[in-house]
Design a protein around this motif. Structure first.
Motif, PDB file in Angstrom:
ATOM      1  N   GLY A  33      -1.082   0.560  -4.453  1.00 13.15           N
ATOM      2  CA  GLY A  33      -2.440   0.026  -4.419  1.00 13.15           C
ATOM      3  C   GLY A  33      -2.850  -0.425  -3.042  1.00 13.15           C
ATOM      4  N   GLN A  34      -1.931  -1.079  -2.322  1.00 16.10           N
ATOM      5  CA  GLN A  34      -2.232  -1.566  -0.980  1.00 16.10           C
ATOM      6  C   GLN A  34      -2.528  -0.417  -0.024  1.00 16.10           C
ATOM      7  OE1 GLN A  34       0.886  -4.063   0.591  1.00 16.10           O
ATOM      8  NE2 GLN A  34      -0.110  -4.330   2.578  1.00 16.10           N
ATOM      9  N   LEU A  35      -1.686   0.613  -0.058  1.00 21.58           N
ATOM     10  CA  LEU A  35      -1.866   1.740   0.852  1.00 21.58           C
ATOM     11  C   LEU A  35      -3.079   2.576   0.485  1.00 21.58           C
ATOM     12  CD1 LEU A  35       1.851   2.886   1.280  1.00 21.58           C
ATOM     13  CD2 LEU A  35       0.455   1.599   2.910  1.00 21.58           C
ATOM     14  N   LEU A  36      -3.349   2.722  -0.803  1.00 11.71           N
ATOM     15  CA  LEU A  36      -4.503   3.503  -1.235  1.00 11.71           C
ATOM     16  C   LEU A  36      -5.797   2.809  -0.843  1.00 11.71           C
ATOM     17  CD1 LEU A  36      -4.903   6.184  -2.704  1.00 11.71           C
ATOM     18  CD2 LEU A  36      -5.051   4.912  -4.852  1.00 11.71           C
ATOM     19  N   THR A  37      -5.841   1.494  -1.016  1.00 15.27           N
ATOM     20  CA  THR A  37      -7.027   0.734  -0.599  1.00 15.27           C
ATOM     21  C   THR A  37      -7.214   0.806   0.904  1.00 15.27           C
ATOM     22  OG1 THR A  37      -6.823  -0.788  -2.471  1.00 15.27           O
ATOM     23  CG2 THR A  37      -8.080  -1.565  -0.564  1.00 15.27           C
ATOM     24  N   ALA A  38      -6.101   0.745   1.633  1.00  9.16           N
ATOM     25  CA  ALA A  38      -6.185   0.769   3.097  1.00  9.16           C
ATOM     26  C   ALA A  38      -6.722   2.086   3.622  1.00  9.16           C
ATOM     27  CB  ALA A  38      -4.803   0.492   3.692  1.00  9.16           C
ATOM     28  N   ILE A  39      -6.382   3.182   2.956  1.00 10.45           N
ATOM     29  CA  ILE A  39      -6.763   4.504   3.461  1.00 10.45           C
ATOM     30  C   ILE A  39      -8.142   4.943   2.965  1.00 10.45           C
ATOM     31  CG2 ILE A  39      -5.887   6.040   1.651  1.00 10.45           C
ATOM     32  CD1 ILE A  39      -4.525   7.674   3.779  1.00 10.45           C
ATOM     33  N   ASP A  40      -8.644   4.301   1.932  1.00 10.24           N
ATOM     34  CA  ASP A  40      -9.927   4.664   1.322  1.00 10.24           C
ATOM     35  C   ASP A  40     -11.069   4.377   2.300  1.00 10.24           C
ATOM     36  OD1 ASP A  40     -12.213   4.971  -0.198  1.00 10.24           O
ATOM     37  OD2 ASP A  40     -11.630   3.541  -1.762  1.00 10.24           O
ATOM     38  N   PRO A  41     -11.820   5.386   2.756  1.00 13.38           N
ATOM     39  CA  PRO A  41     -12.867   5.142   3.748  1.00 13.38           C
ATOM     40  C   PRO A  41     -14.128   4.502   3.172  1.00 13.38           C
ATOM     41  CG  PRO A  41     -12.923   7.434   3.098  1.00 13.38           C
ATOM     42  CD  PRO A  41     -11.742   6.816   2.389  1.00 13.38           C
ATOM     43  N   THR A  42     -14.255   4.457   1.861  1.00 13.98           N
ATOM     44  CA  THR A  42     -15.516   4.028   1.253  1.00 13.98           C
ATOM     45  C   THR A  42     -15.687   2.518   1.204  1.00 13.98           C
ATOM     46  OG1 THR A  42     -14.670   3.936  -1.034  1.00 13.98           O
ATOM     47  CG2 THR A  42     -15.425   6.079  -0.222  1.00 13.98           C
ATOM     48  N   ASN A  43     -14.642   1.762   1.572  1.00 14.10           N
ATOM     49  CA  ASN A  43     -14.709   0.309   1.382  1.00 14.10           C
ATOM     50  C   ASN A  43     -14.619  -0.464   2.695  1.00 14.10           C
ATOM     51  OD1 ASN A  43     -12.027   0.455   2.162  1.00 14.10           O
ATOM     52  ND2 ASN A  43     -11.192   0.269   0.099  1.00 14.10           N
TER      53      ASN A  43
END
Length: 771
Positions: free
Chosen positions: A651-661
Motif C-alpha cells: 500500500g505504501q509503495l503503490l500510493t507513493a508511485i500513483d501520480p494522481t494524488n
C-alpha cells in the motif's frame, strides 16, 4: 496545495482537464497510431512525426520546458480591432476569458473563450492512416457580426529532430503551395540518415508532408521572416497584420507553412473548420490523403472512431478497486501511455527516441498479453530478427534506417526469453517457439527457440570463474556503464534475473519434450543460485555488482551506493534468496530505500563521479538512477512486497508511485501518466517527477497491480489467485480473459490462494475468493 490546482479529471475519468495554462512544467499528451503521432502540451506546443519520432519529424520543435512555445499553432485575428490571439495559450500567451486543455485518450482539445468568441480546437491522429486531424469550432457569442482571420502555422523539419544545424538543414527543404488543394507541402532533398551506397548527406527524406484545410485560403506564406517580420517572433507575427503576403515558396527560403482564411460569423453563429497534416511517400499520395480527409464530417466521424477504438482496445481486461481515480489511471491511462507513447510512438515530451530498445519495447509489449496477444508475439518476432548469430543483439535500433547500437550491455539479449516465456504462460501456445526469423548477420531463418538458445549460450560464455554473469557495459542499469568493460566485473542483479529464466526455460523445455535442455537449465539454475548465495550476500542484503578491479558496489562497505534496490527485489521474485534472507532483503529495502516518493534505486546517492562505475555517478545526487526513484524498478518493489505478503508495504509503495494524488507544486509532472523518475532525498527538489510518458513503468505497473496486488497471474499449471491487497482495500474485482475464457473474479481481503485449472475456450467463470 490541492492536487487539482491546475486541473482535474472529467467525470468519466477519460480526460484530464488542465485549467491553468501555466503548470510548473509542461503537461502533455502523446497521441499515436502505429505510424503517425503527435506530442502536444497544455500550451499547444509540440511536434508531429511519421514512423520514427526522431528520424522523421514533420515540424520543427524546440525542447525548452521553461518557454514551451514552439510547434504547430492556430492564430485568430479580429479584423475590426486588429487584435491577435491563439487557439492555444502558445504562442501568443494572451489573456483569455476562459481556458481548458482537455487531454483525452487519443486526442487533445483546447477550449479558449476570447472576447465573445468561443473556440475549440481538437487534435488527434486517425486510427490507422498517416493523417493528423484538427477540428476547429468558432462560435460568436455576441449580438453583432464578427469577422475572424484564422491562420494555421508550422515550421517544416522534414527530417531528423532535434536538428542541431537549423541554418544548414533548411537549405535542402522545398515547399509548394497548391491553392486548388488548399494545402502547403514540404519535403527535404537531404536526410541526415546516410546511404551505404551514396554516403552521408546524400539521401532524400523519404516522405512528403502536407498541411491542408477545408476552407478557401486567402493568403499563404512559406518564408518565416516574411511571416513573423524582421527580428519578429511567433508571439505576434507581423504578417498577421498585413493585407498581402509575399507567398514565397520553393527551395530558397526559411521553410514554413502559414495559411490564412476568413471566417465570418453572424450573431450566435458557429462554424467548424478542418485542418489536416498528411504524410506519405510522395506529394501525390499526401495530396490524395488530404483530399480524402479534408471534410469536417469525415473528421468528426474519425474522432468518434478513435475514441471508441481505445475503449474497445482496453475493454476486455479491467480492474476495480475502492479508488475510482486509481481505477481510471491503471486501466486506461497507464495502458494508453504504454501503447501510444512507448510502443507506437516511441516518444515522449522529454525524449524523441524513435528507436526500438531491444529490452524496452519487449517489456512494453507485455501490455498486449491480456488484450491482443498476437501483438506481443509480433514484437517477439521483430526483436528476434534484430539478433546476431552469436546471440548478441542491438541495444537499440532505428526503424527506417535499421541502424543500431551494439554494446556490451549484458541483459538485453535475455529479455527475448523473458517475454516469450510470459507469452507461453499466458496463451498456452508453444508454437511461438517455431516461428522463424533471420539473424542480422545470417539471413538463414532460425526458430525463435533457436534465437533464445543462442542468447543463453552467449550469456553462459560471458560468465566469471566464480560462476556469475559479467556486467559488461551495464546490465538493466545503463548507468553502470564502466563497471565491466574489461569483462571482469560481475552483476548480481543479472544473476538473479538469469536464475529465474533458467527455471522458466527448464520448465518450457520439459513441457516441449526437450529433456536434455530441461535438465541442463535446471542444473545451471541450482549452481547459479548457490554461487549467488555463497558470494554476494553482504550480511543484510545482496551487493549489486563487482567492478573490473575487484571492487564491490551496493555493499555495506561502500560510503555511497551502499544498497541497490534490484539486487534485493529480484532475489525475492526469482526465489534466489532463502526465506530468512528474503525477509532480510525486504527489511533492508524498508529501512534504506523506501521513501515517500517510492522505492529509491540506490542509497545513498553518489556525490562524486567515479569513472570505474559509470555515468550513474555523474548525475547530481538524487537525480534519476543516482538515488532517485526510478519508476521502472519501483514497480518491481511492489511485486516483491506482494510476494512477501507485506500488505502495508504494498500500500505504501503503490500510493507513493500513483501520480494522481500528488501536490503539483512539488511533483511538477502530469497527474495522469507515470514519470520515468522522481527526485530522491539527496536532491533539493525531493519529490519532483520528470521524464513522463517515455517510461517502461507504465506497462509494468499495470501488470504488477493485476498479477501481484490483485494476485491473478498465469502459471504453468493454471490461473493462480494469490492477492496482497493494500490495507485500504477491502476487496477488488478483475474481469480478465485467459486462454479463450473470461473470468470475473472478486477478491476479498485476506483471501487464500486458489489455483484455477486451464479452461475450455468460450467458458465464462464467476469467481469469489474469500479468506
Amino acid at each position: 496545495m490541492s492536487s487539482d490546482q491546475y486541473g482535474h479529471f472529467s467525470e468519466d475519468w477519460r480526460e484530464y482537464i488542465v485549467t491553468d495554462p501555466r503548470p510548473v512544467r509542461p503537461w502533455a499528451n502523446v497521441i499515436s497510431n502505429p505510424r503517425i503521432g503527435l506530442a502536444v502540451s497544455q500550451s499547444g506546443s509540440g511536434f508531429t512525426w511519421i514512423d520514427n519520432s526522431q528520424l522523421a519529424t514533420v515540424n520543427w520543435w524546440k525542447q525548452d520546458f521553461a518557454e514551451d512555445s514552439s510547434g504547430k499553432f492556430l492564430y485568430a485575428r479580429e479584423r475590426e480591432s486588429d487584435e491577435v490571439w491563439s487557439l492555444s495559450p502558445a504562442p501568443v500567451w494572451g489573456n483569455s476569458d476562459h481556458y481548458e486543455c482537455r487531454h483525452g485518450i487519443g486526442y487533445t482539445t483546447f477550449v479558449m473563450h476570447h472576447h465573445g468568441i468561443n473556440a475549440e480546437w481538437t487534435l488527434f491522429a486517425h486510427e490507422s492512416e498517416p493523417v493528423e486531424m484538427w477540428i476547429v469550432s468558432l462560435r460568436n457569442k455576441l449580438s453583432r457580426r464578427r469577422s475572424i482571420e484564422l491562420t494555421g502555422f508550422l515550421e517544416w523539419c522534414c527530417g531528423v529532430s532535434p536538428a542541431p544545424r537549423r541554418e544548414f538543414h533548411k537549405l535542402f527543404i522545398e515547399t509548394a503551395f497548391d491553392r486548388d488543394a488548399r494545402a502547403i507541402f514540404g519535403w527535404n532533398h537531404m536526410w541526415d540518415v546516410g546511404s551505404k551506397r551514396w554516403g552521408h548527406w546524400n539521401t532524400d527524406f523519404p516522405y512528403v508532408s502536407g498541411l491542408g484545410t477545408t476552407e478557401l485560403i486567402t493568403s499563404a506564406e512559406g518564408e518565416k521572416s516574411a511571416f513573423i517580420g524582421r527580428n519578429g517572433s511567433l508571439r505576434e507575427p507581423a504578417g498577421l497584420h498585413e493585407r498581402e503576403w509575399k507567398g514565397l515558396f520553393g527551395r530558397h527560403h526559411d521553410p514554413i507553412a502559414a495559411m490564412r482564411m476568413v471566417v465570418d460569423l453572424a450573431a450566435g453563429e458557429e462554424k467548424k473548420i478542418g485542418f489536416a497534416i498528411a504524410v506519405d511517400k510522395s506529394r501525390e499520395a499526401s495530396s490524395a490523403l488530404l483530399k480524402k480527409w479534408l471534410d469536417v464530417g469525415a473528421m468528426q466521424k474519425a474522432l468518434v472512431e478513435v475514441k471508441q477504438s481505445w475503449v474497445d482496445r482496453l475493454a476486455s481486461h479491467r480492474m476495480e478497486t475502492p479508488d475510482a481515480r486509481f481505477n481510471s489511471f491503471i486501466n486506461d491511462w497507464a495502458r494508453y501511455q504504454a501503447i501510444s507513447a512507448r510502443i507506437w510512438g516511441r516518444a515522449g515530451y522529454y525524449q524523441q527516441s524513435g528507436a526500438f530498445g531491444f529490452r524496452d519495447q519487449l517489456q512494453d509489449s507485455q501490455v498486449w498479453l491480456t488484450i491482443d496477444d498476437r501483438k506481443c508475439r509480433d514484437q517477439i518476432n521483430l526483436h528476434a530478427a534484430h539478433q546476431f548469430a552469436d546471440g548478441s543483439v542491438y541495444h537499440w535500433w532505428h526503424p527506417l534506417s535499421e541502424q543500431g547500437l551494439v554494446t556490451k550491455m549484458t541483459d538485453d539479449l535475455l529479455w527475448l526469453s523473458f517475454v516469450t516465456s510470459n507469452y507461453i504462460k499466458e496463451t498456452g501456445d508453444h508454437s511461438v517457439l517455431d516461428d522463424k526469423q533471420p539473424f542480422l548477420d545470417d539471413e538463414t531463418p532460425a526458430t525463435v527457440e533457436e534465437h533464445i538458445r543462442r542468447a543463453f549460450e552467449r550469456v553462459f560464455q560471458r560468465t566469471s570463474m566464480r560462476g556469475l554473469p559479467f556486467i559488461g557495459a551495464g546490465d538493466w542499469n545503463d548507468g553502470l556503464s564502466a563497471a565491466g568493460l574489461e569483462e571482469k566485473g560481475e552483476s548480481i542483479w543479472l544473476a538473479h534475473f538469469l536464475a529465474g529464466l533458467l527455471g522458466e526455460w527448464s520448465e518450457i523445455h520439459r513441457r516441449s519434450g526437450r529433456a536434455p535442455f530441461a535438465a541442463d537449465y535446471a542444473q545451471r539454475r541450482e549452481t547459479l543460485v548457490k554461487a549467488i548465495n555463497d558470494i554476494a550476500w553482504d550480511g543484510n542484503w545482496y551487493f549489486r555488482a563487482t567492478l573490473d578491479d575487484g571492487g564491490v558496489i551496493g555493499s555495506s562497505k561502500n560510503k555511497q551506493g551502499r544498497i541497490y534496490l534490484n539486487a534485493q527485489t529480484w532475489a525475492v521474485l526469482n526465489e534466489v534468496a532463502p526465506p530468512e534472507r528474503a525477509a532480510a532483503c525486504m527489511a533492508s529495502v524498508r529501512e534504506h530505500l523506501v521513501s515517500e516518493s517510492g522505492a529509491l534505486l540506490l542509497a545513498p546517492a553518489y556525490d562524486t563521479p567515479d569513472e570505474k562505475i559509470g555515468y550513474i555517478t555523474r548525475y547530481a545526487p538524487g537525480l534519476r538512477e543516482n538515488g532517485g526513484v526510478y519508476t521502472h524498478a519501483a514497480t518491481w518493489a511492489i511485486a516483491a512486497a506482494a510476494k512477501m505478503k507485506d500488505a502495508e508495504l504494498v500500500g505504501q509503495l503503490l500510493t507513493a508511485i500513483d501520480p494522481t494524488n500528488k501536490d503539483p507544486e512539488r511533483y511538477w509532472a502530469e497527474p495522469y501518466v507515470l514519470p520515468g523518475n522522481v527526485d530522491g532525498p539527496d536532491s533539493p527538489w525531493y519529490g519532483r517527477a520528470g521524464w513522463t510518458w517515455y517510461t517502461g513503468s507504465a506497462s509494468w505497473l499495470h501488470r504488477i497491480v493485476g498479477e501481484w496486488v490483485l494476485g491473478v497471474r498465469p502459471t504453468w499449471d493454471g490461473l493462480l489467485i494469490d492477492p496482497c491487497l493494500p490495507p485500504s482495500w477491502d476487496r477488488a474485482r478483475m474481469i480478465r480473459p485467459w486462454r479463450g475464457a473470461v473470468y470475473d473474479i472478486t477478491i476479498e481481503r485476506g483471501a487464500s490462494p486458489r489455483l484455477l485449472p486451464p479452461p475450455k475456450a468460450g467458458e465464462k467463470h464467476v469467481i469469489v475468493v474469500k479468506p
